[in-house]
Enzyme design. Structure first.
Site, PDB file in Angstrom:
ATOM      1  N   LYS A  67       0.800  -1.229   0.000  1.00 28.34           N
ATOM      2  CA  LYS A  67       0.000   0.000   0.000  1.00 28.34           C
ATOM      3  C   LYS A  67       0.835   1.281   0.000  1.00 28.34           C
ATOM      4  O   LYS A  67       0.419   2.295  -0.561  1.00 28.34           O
ATOM      5  CB  LYS A  67      -0.951   0.016   1.205  1.00 28.34           C
ATOM      6  CG  LYS A  67      -2.126  -0.938   1.097  1.00 28.34           C
ATOM      7  CD  LYS A  67      -3.069  -0.734   2.273  1.00 28.34           C
ATOM      8  CE  LYS A  67      -4.322  -1.581   2.131  1.00 28.34           C
ATOM      9  NZ  LYS A  67      -5.289  -1.302   3.222  1.00 28.34           N
ATOM     10  N   GLY A 130      -5.961   2.610  18.061  1.00 25.55           N
ATOM     11  CA  GLY A 130      -4.963   2.173  17.103  1.00 25.55           C
ATOM     12  C   GLY A 130      -4.503   3.342  16.255  1.00 25.55           C
ATOM     13  O   GLY A 130      -5.177   4.379  16.171  1.00 25.55           O
ATOM     14  N   GLY A 132      -2.637   2.671  13.001  1.00 21.63           N
ATOM     15  CA  GLY A 132      -2.098   2.134  11.756  1.00 21.63           C
ATOM     16  C   GLY A 132      -2.727   2.791  10.541  1.00 21.63           C
ATOM     17  O   GLY A 132      -3.379   3.838  10.638  1.00 21.63           O
ATOM     18  N   GLY A 133      -2.563   2.160   9.373  1.00 27.40           N
ATOM     19  CA  GLY A 133      -3.082   2.724   8.137  1.00 27.40           C
ATOM     20  C   GLY A 133      -4.590   2.875   8.133  1.00 27.40           C
ATOM     21  O   GLY A 133      -5.121   3.875   7.635  1.00 27.40           O
ATOM     22  N   ARG A 155      -0.889   2.402  21.809  1.00 26.60           N
ATOM     23  CA  ARG A 155       0.168   1.983  22.731  1.00 26.60           C
ATOM     24  C   ARG A 155       1.393   2.882  22.576  1.00 26.60           C
ATOM     25  O   ARG A 155       2.033   3.249  23.560  1.00 26.60           O
ATOM     26  CB  ARG A 155       0.518   0.517  22.458  1.00 26.60           C
ATOM     27  CG  ARG A 155       1.437  -0.113  23.476  1.00 26.60           C
ATOM     28  CD  ARG A 155       1.388  -1.628  23.399  1.00 26.60           C
ATOM     29  NE  ARG A 155       0.194  -2.163  24.038  1.00 26.60           N
ATOM     30  CZ  ARG A 155      -0.824  -2.728  23.382  1.00 26.60           C
ATOM     31  NH1 ARG A 155      -0.812  -2.805  22.066  1.00 26.60           N
ATOM     32  NH2 ARG A 155      -1.878  -3.201  24.026  1.00 26.60           N
TER      33      ARG A 155
END
Length: 279
Positions: A67, A130, A132-133, A155
């Site tokens: 990606k 979260g 992420g992407g 985190r």
């Protein structure tokens, strides 16, 4: 016109994308094919790109681990995908490869379909778990949908801060420990990590949290459909939103980019649910 479409990534042998897009072609009356092109990352990415160009595809989806890696090979990148920093959909337009990211918009479309009132209220707030992407794409799409407050918990706080910096919103970045005690402060809590995904179905990012029945709880995981996180939320009396709907609506937007036709999801939500339960 006979559309040649596909998916690149690794491993993707069991992807549901061919079923989804073949159904879209049926419902829109389009002719074409959608195939899987599993590209082993041990190969040179230059070689992979040469192979893709030789296929003369009208469009293709991109999944892990490509990606981000594919971006330098594209002729153009949509502003939304550039902001997210990842591409999951490429269209061949006038022999130019143009990259998009449909994850965030797909998520918002799925959410609007189930909870339209959420988008009619002023000052809606969201907490994304979260960084992420997927979290980046959902943050961007919620921002564009008019959410007034979008906070993140992760985190590693630095990763979350990278998402919200230079944005219009004054977002807070929380630790998971802090977030666990303030879930009721939001209209929707969105779980975007891999915690609870098969085979670790008994895990939840929160286990002792006060799952207030006031907000909506959403999980983008679709295997299993009802994660431990959503089970705990549902037990509190809260409304829940399942991840497999995002899978359909992000694919819908990709199909729209490729063909100019927006397929009706219709009964596909229930059909996909039954397919996933059988896996």
């Amino acid at each position: 016109m006979l559309f040649r479409l596909g998916l690149i990534g690794y491993p993707i042998a069991h992807s549901l994308s061919p079923w989804i897009h073949e159904r879209f072609m049926e419902t829109t009356g389009m002719d074409g094919s959608y195939r899987i092109y599993e590209m082993n990352p041990e190969r040179s990415f230059d070689t992979i790109m040469e192979q893709l160009q030789s296929l003369e595809l009208h469009g293709f989806n991109v999944t892990v681990p490509y990606k981000e890696k594919i971006i330098p090979y594209l002729d153009e990148v949509d502003a939304g995908a550039a902001k997210i920093g990842a591409v999951n959909t490429v269209v061949n337009k006038n022999n130019k490869w143009i990259g998009y990211n449909t994850d965030g918009i797909g998520y918002v479309r799925a959410l609007q379909s189930k909870f339209p009132a959420l988008f009619h209220e002023a000052g809606c707030s969201a907490l994304i778990l979260g960084a992420g992407g997927a979290a980046r794409g959902i943050f961007t799409a919620l921002e564009e949908a008019g959410f007034k407050r979008i906070d993140l918990a992760n985190r590693t706080k630095e990763h979350a801060m990278a998402i919200c910096q230079h944005r219009e919103h004054d977002s807070q970045v929380l630790s998971f420990a802090t977030a666990e005690n303030c879930l009721g402060d939001y209209d929707i809590v969105i779980q975007t990590t891999s915690v609870g995904m098969k085979p670790n179905v008994n895990r939840s990012i929160f286990t002792k949290a006060d799952f207030s029945p006031i907000p909506i709880y959403s999980d983008i995981i679709y295997q299993p459909i009802k994660t431990k996180f959503l089970q705990l939320a549902e037990q509190s009396g809260a409304q829940v939103h399942y991840g497999h709907t995002m899978l359909l609506y992000q694919a819908q937007y990709a199909f729209e980019i490729w063909t100019g036709h927006k397929p009706d999801i219709g009964q596909m939500v229930e059909e996909l649910e039954q397919m996933l339960k059988g896996r």
